[in-house]
Design an enzyme around this catalytic site. Structure first.
Site, PDB file in Angstrom:
ATOM      1  N   TYR A 220      66.062  -1.399 -44.767  1.00 57.40           N
ATOM      2  CA  TYR A 220      66.211  -0.265 -43.846  1.00 57.40           C
ATOM      3  C   TYR A 220      66.842  -0.680 -42.511  1.00 57.40           C
ATOM      4  O   TYR A 220      66.570  -0.074 -41.482  1.00 57.40           O
ATOM      5  CB  TYR A 220      64.845   0.387 -43.612  1.00 57.40           C
ATOM      6  CG  TYR A 220      64.301   1.069 -44.842  1.00 57.40           C
ATOM      7  CD1 TYR A 220      64.673   2.367 -45.171  1.00 57.40           C
ATOM      8  CD2 TYR A 220      63.433   0.389 -45.695  1.00 57.40           C
ATOM      9  CE1 TYR A 220      64.188   2.982 -46.315  1.00 57.40           C
ATOM     10  CE2 TYR A 220      62.942   1.003 -46.844  1.00 57.40           C
ATOM     11  CZ  TYR A 220      63.320   2.295 -47.143  1.00 57.40           C
ATOM     12  OH  TYR A 220      62.829   2.898 -48.277  1.00 57.40           O
ATOM     13  N   HIS A 350      61.655  13.163 -66.934  1.00 56.63           N
ATOM     14  CA  HIS A 350      61.626  13.111 -65.475  1.00 56.63           C
ATOM     15  C   HIS A 350      63.015  13.425 -64.935  1.00 56.63           C
ATOM     16  O   HIS A 350      64.007  12.787 -65.304  1.00 56.63           O
ATOM     17  CB  HIS A 350      61.172  11.732 -65.000  1.00 56.63           C
ATOM     18  CG  HIS A 350      61.075  11.613 -63.518  1.00 56.63           C
ATOM     19  ND1 HIS A 350      59.969  12.055 -62.817  1.00 56.63           N
ATOM     20  CD2 HIS A 350      61.941  11.130 -62.595  1.00 56.63           C
ATOM     21  CE1 HIS A 350      60.164  11.841 -61.528  1.00 56.63           C
ATOM     22  NE2 HIS A 350      61.347  11.283 -61.367  1.00 56.63           N
ATOM     23  N   ALA A 351      63.112  14.426 -64.055  1.00 58.13           N
ATOM     24  CA  ALA A 351      64.409  14.869 -63.544  1.00 58.13           C
ATOM     25  C   ALA A 351      65.094  13.749 -62.771  1.00 58.13           C
ATOM     26  O   ALA A 351      64.473  13.038 -61.985  1.00 58.13           O
ATOM     27  CB  ALA A 351      64.223  16.094 -62.654  1.00 58.13           C
ATOM     28  N   HIS A 384      71.756  14.880 -54.855  1.00 56.55           N
ATOM     29  CA  HIS A 384      72.132  13.512 -55.214  1.00 56.55           C
ATOM     30  C   HIS A 384      73.578  13.469 -55.702  1.00 56.55           C
ATOM     31  O   HIS A 384      74.363  12.602 -55.307  1.00 56.55           O
ATOM     32  CB  HIS A 384      71.227  12.996 -56.333  1.00 56.55           C
ATOM     33  CG  HIS A 384      69.843  12.636 -55.917  1.00 56.55           C
ATOM     34  ND1 HIS A 384      69.567  11.654 -54.990  1.00 56.55           N
ATOM     35  CD2 HIS A 384      68.636  13.106 -56.321  1.00 56.55           C
ATOM     36  CE1 HIS A 384      68.256  11.532 -54.839  1.00 56.55           C
ATOM     37  NE2 HIS A 384      67.675  12.419 -55.632  1.00 56.55           N
ATOM     38  N   GLU A 408      67.341  11.219 -51.071  1.00 55.08           N
ATOM     39  CA  GLU A 408      66.361  12.182 -51.559  1.00 55.08           C
ATOM     40  C   GLU A 408      66.303  13.443 -50.697  1.00 55.08           C
ATOM     41  O   GLU A 408      65.862  14.498 -51.164  1.00 55.08           O
ATOM     42  CB  GLU A 408      64.971  11.525 -51.593  1.00 55.08           C
ATOM     43  CG  GLU A 408      64.861  10.305 -52.488  1.00 55.08           C
ATOM     44  CD  GLU A 408      65.105  10.619 -53.961  1.00 55.08           C
ATOM     45  OE1 GLU A 408      64.906  11.781 -54.364  1.00 55.08           O
ATOM     46  OE2 GLU A 408      65.511   9.691 -54.692  1.00 55.08           O
ATOM     47  N   HIS A 508      57.074   6.520 -61.436  1.00 54.43           N
ATOM     48  CA  HIS A 508      57.765   5.574 -60.575  1.00 54.43           C
ATOM     49  C   HIS A 508      57.128   4.184 -60.572  1.00 54.43           C
ATOM     50  O   HIS A 508      57.762   3.227 -60.119  1.00 54.43           O
ATOM     51  CB  HIS A 508      57.824   6.132 -59.154  1.00 54.43           C
ATOM     52  CG  HIS A 508      58.553   7.439 -59.072  1.00 54.43           C
ATOM     53  ND1 HIS A 508      57.978   8.630 -59.495  1.00 54.43           N
ATOM     54  CD2 HIS A 508      59.794   7.757 -58.647  1.00 54.43           C
ATOM     55  CE1 HIS A 508      58.850   9.610 -59.326  1.00 54.43           C
ATOM     56  NE2 HIS A 508      59.946   9.117 -58.814  1.00 54.43           N
ATOM     57  N   TYR A 518      60.755   8.917 -50.827  1.00 52.52           N
ATOM     58  CA  TYR A 518      60.340  10.319 -50.922  1.00 52.52           C
ATOM     59  C   TYR A 518      59.559  10.749 -49.683  1.00 52.52           C
ATOM     60  O   TYR A 518      59.684  11.889 -49.229  1.00 52.52           O
ATOM     61  CB  TYR A 518      59.521  10.534 -52.194  1.00 52.52           C
ATOM     62  CG  TYR A 518      60.270  10.164 -53.445  1.00 52.52           C
ATOM     63  CD1 TYR A 518      61.310  10.965 -53.921  1.00 52.52           C
ATOM     64  CD2 TYR A 518      59.962   9.002 -54.154  1.00 52.52           C
ATOM     65  CE1 TYR A 518      62.020  10.616 -55.065  1.00 52.52           C
ATOM     66  CE2 TYR A 518      60.665   8.653 -55.293  1.00 52.52           C
ATOM     67  CZ  TYR A 518      61.688   9.456 -55.744  1.00 52.52           C
ATOM     68  OH  TYR A 518      62.390   9.099 -56.863  1.00 52.52           O
TER      69      TYR A 518
END
Length: 609
Positions: A220, A350-351, A384, A408, A508, A518
């Site tokens: 990050y 899972h999308a 996305h 996300e 996940h 998320y």
């Protein structure tokens, strides 16, 4: 000629020898300096490494797509083999990169080297056998989750089947049966998961990180410890809102189920919250809805009334992005995506959103149902895809989001514009509810967005503790529930077996997808939405703003998306919002009317847990 004594001669020879030795050392230094890598060589290396990873990543992605859509032992083996090859390549390149350590590299080149070290979510050590084992474990865990079945009602139910029970049933014993049944599928995962953690930690240490958790937090553009503090700061901003929602929901559930199931104090049993993981509570809205308030909008009923199917839902999402000025989705998107669950084979439901060539072959994969949840999910996944296409011309190291939370947040930011005014504009409803319905509308959204926040934070807090060995296999499950109670005020529906591995019941975890993205996205989407509404000149309540049709907002959004990861994320954030700091205040501003209402409802209740 002056005579030279032996002593003088010896001294003279010693000086000569010292000078010769010094000259030899200088020559050796020159030889070393001549072989020391240069900045130009480092730059050439990192560009070639990027190309190799790009090509290998495309190949792996194609096989992963096939495996996700045709889950068999053969496709599992193919993915494991390709994943092993990718792991070996990334480990080899990371080891080769070590020779360039210490060079004063330009900032953009140094950043690519750091990204190279993080090419794999789970890094493999420089050991062929362990790399192969890691690839097999990953494939096996994913397959175990994706093919899990629950024996219930005299049949074997998939995750979708038991999730439907959790979402709609109101018999607590039946809810618990479905909830507990799904957690049985993850019991066999624990040993493999623990072995995977050990292998990946070894790989992370070889790359210079203390463990995999530290490696994830290093992604990050800031110190990993500083990032953890930043996440805690964001949580501190939104926690009072969550606490108020938790208090109201617990009271209403107690009214419905009685004290024997839910008390007026303490944590809420997880199986009663309408979602398999209690991460979203929107399905229990009828039990906790504001009394005396207008009903708001029932999007699920509106979709069914207007004969929506999966394709029409996706077309509607595409239309929103088109209204902002984005190009239509390519024909290949419609030919190659998976929109509904096939009846003839196992798939990962899972999308997810995919870009198979890192250019224009964008797709989604989801077992779409005609309901509000999946209507929102469609917009999320398309976000996305549009992001992926926007940064397609960046180099191999920058074809991703500014950070994973950005990726996300984009589709969810757009979904915040699914307001009653927007729904009327597209013909999904006939009349826009009056302002009297605002509390109901905000409650519906809070049960999804606000309820998720602590869950989004604690999943990776658990994994950080696993990777750091603060939690061991014996304490994986107890540590999971300790964090769930601390952050969510949630407890298991029954006493958990000693061999339980409840974290594995969440995709996940076996899928090895970092989850902090998320949590960050649930903050950023409101920050993006607030900025977009300000750009559009909106002056009303933030929750009633829709930027549908505003091409100026779309142009500024696209400018940020096109940056990909080419700049540190504060630069991308500033490009769209004008600020360089992630900030939870937009979440608070969005839900301010609801917070006032919740505080009034809770004034005589005992809140907290």
């Amino acid at each position: 000629m002056k005579n030279i004594t032996n002593k003088t001669l010896i001294k003279s020879l010693a000086i000569s020898c010292s000078m010769l030795a010094l000259l030899g050392a200088c020559e050796q230094k020159k030889a070393v300096e001549s072989t020391k890598p240069t900045v130009a060589e480092a730059t050439a290396f990192i560009e070639d490494a990027g190309k190799q990873l790009f090509d290998a990543g495309v190949h792996l992605g194609q096989l992963e797509w096939v495996n996700a859509n045709f889950i068999t032992s053969d496709t599992n083996a193919l993915v494991a083999s390709a994943d092993e090859e990718f792991l070996l390549l990334s480990v080899s390149l990371a080891n080769q990169a070590k020779k360039y350590q210490g060079l004063m590299l330009p900032a953009d080149v140094a950043r690519k080297f750091e990204i190279l070290k993080q090419a794999n979510v789970l890094p493999a050590p420089n050991n062929a056998d362990k790399t192969a084992r890691l690839a097999v474990i990953k494939a096996d865990l994913n397959a175990t989750y994706s093919t899990g079945k629950v024996d219930m009602d005299g049949m074997q139910k998939s995750l979708g089947g038991v999730s439907d029970i959790i979402a709609s049933d109101r018999v607590p014993e039946r809810l618990l049966e479905a909830w507990d049944g799904w957690r049985k599928i993850s019991k066999p995962m624990k040993d493999d998961f623990a072995e995977m953690v050990a292998i990946a930690n070894e790989g992370a240490r070889e790359l210079g990180y203390t463990d995999v958790g530290a490696m994830w937090r290093s992604g990050y553009d800031m110190d990993p410890d500083d990032f953890a503090k930043s996440a805690d700061k964001l949580w501190g901003q939104v926690k009072p809102l969550y606490d108020a929602l938790h208090c109201h929901v617990r009271s209403k559930l107690s009214d419905h189920y009685g004290d024997r199931v839910v008390g007026d104090e303490g944590a809420i049993p997880a199986h009663l919250l309408g979602n398999m993981w209690a991460q979203s509570w929107s399905n229990i809205y009828p039990l906790v809805k504001p009394e005396g308030s207008d009903a708001g909008v029932d999007i699920t009923s509106a979709l069914k009334k207007n004969d929506y199917d999966a394709i029409k839902m996706v077309k509607t999402g595409e239309d929103f992005f088109s209204s902002l000025g984005f190009d239509p989705l390519p024909d290949t998107f419609w030919d190659r995506s998976l929109f509904v669950k096939p009846k003839d084979r196992e798939v990962t439901c899972h999308a997810s959103a995919w870009n198979l060539d890192n250019k224009d072959d964008i797709r989604i994969k989801m077992c779409t149902k005609v309901n509000e949840e999946d209507f929102i999910t469609v917009h999320h996944e398309l976000g996305h895809n549009y992001y992926q296409r926007a940064y397609k011309n960046q180099n191999a190291f920058h074809i991703t989001g500014a950070h994973d939370g950005f990726h996300e947040a984009i589709g969810d930011m757009v979904a915040l514009s699914i307001t009653p005014d927007y729904l009327k504009t597209i013909g999904l409803i006939d009349e826009v509810p009056s302002a009297d319905a605002d509390i109901a509308l905000l409650m519906q959204r809070a049960l999804d967005k606000v309820a998720f926040l602590p869950f989004g934070l604690m999943v990776d807090k658990w994994r950080w503790q696993v990777f750091s060995s603060e939690l061991t296999p014996d304490t994986y499950n107890s540590g999971w529930w300790a964090l769930r109670e601390e952050y969510q005020g949630i407890k298991p529906g029954n006493e958990r077996p000693a061999d339980a591995f409840d974290p594995g019941a969440k995709y996940h975890i076996p899928g090895n997808t970092p989850y902090m993205r998320y949590f960050l996205a649930h903050v950023l989407q409101f920050q993006f939405h607030q900025a977009a509404c300000q750009q559009a000149g909106w002056e009303g309540p933030l929750h009633r703003c829709s930027v549908y049709g505003n091409k100026d907002v779309g142009a500024r959004l696209n400018a940020m998306l096109e940056m990909g990861a080419s700049k540190p994320w504060p630069d991308a954030l500033e490009a769209f919002t004008g600020t360089r700091d992630m900030d939870g205040s937009a979440v608070v501003a969005y839900f301010e009317p609801l917070k006032v209402w919740l505080d009034e409802q809770n004034k005589d209740r005992s809140c907290g847990w």
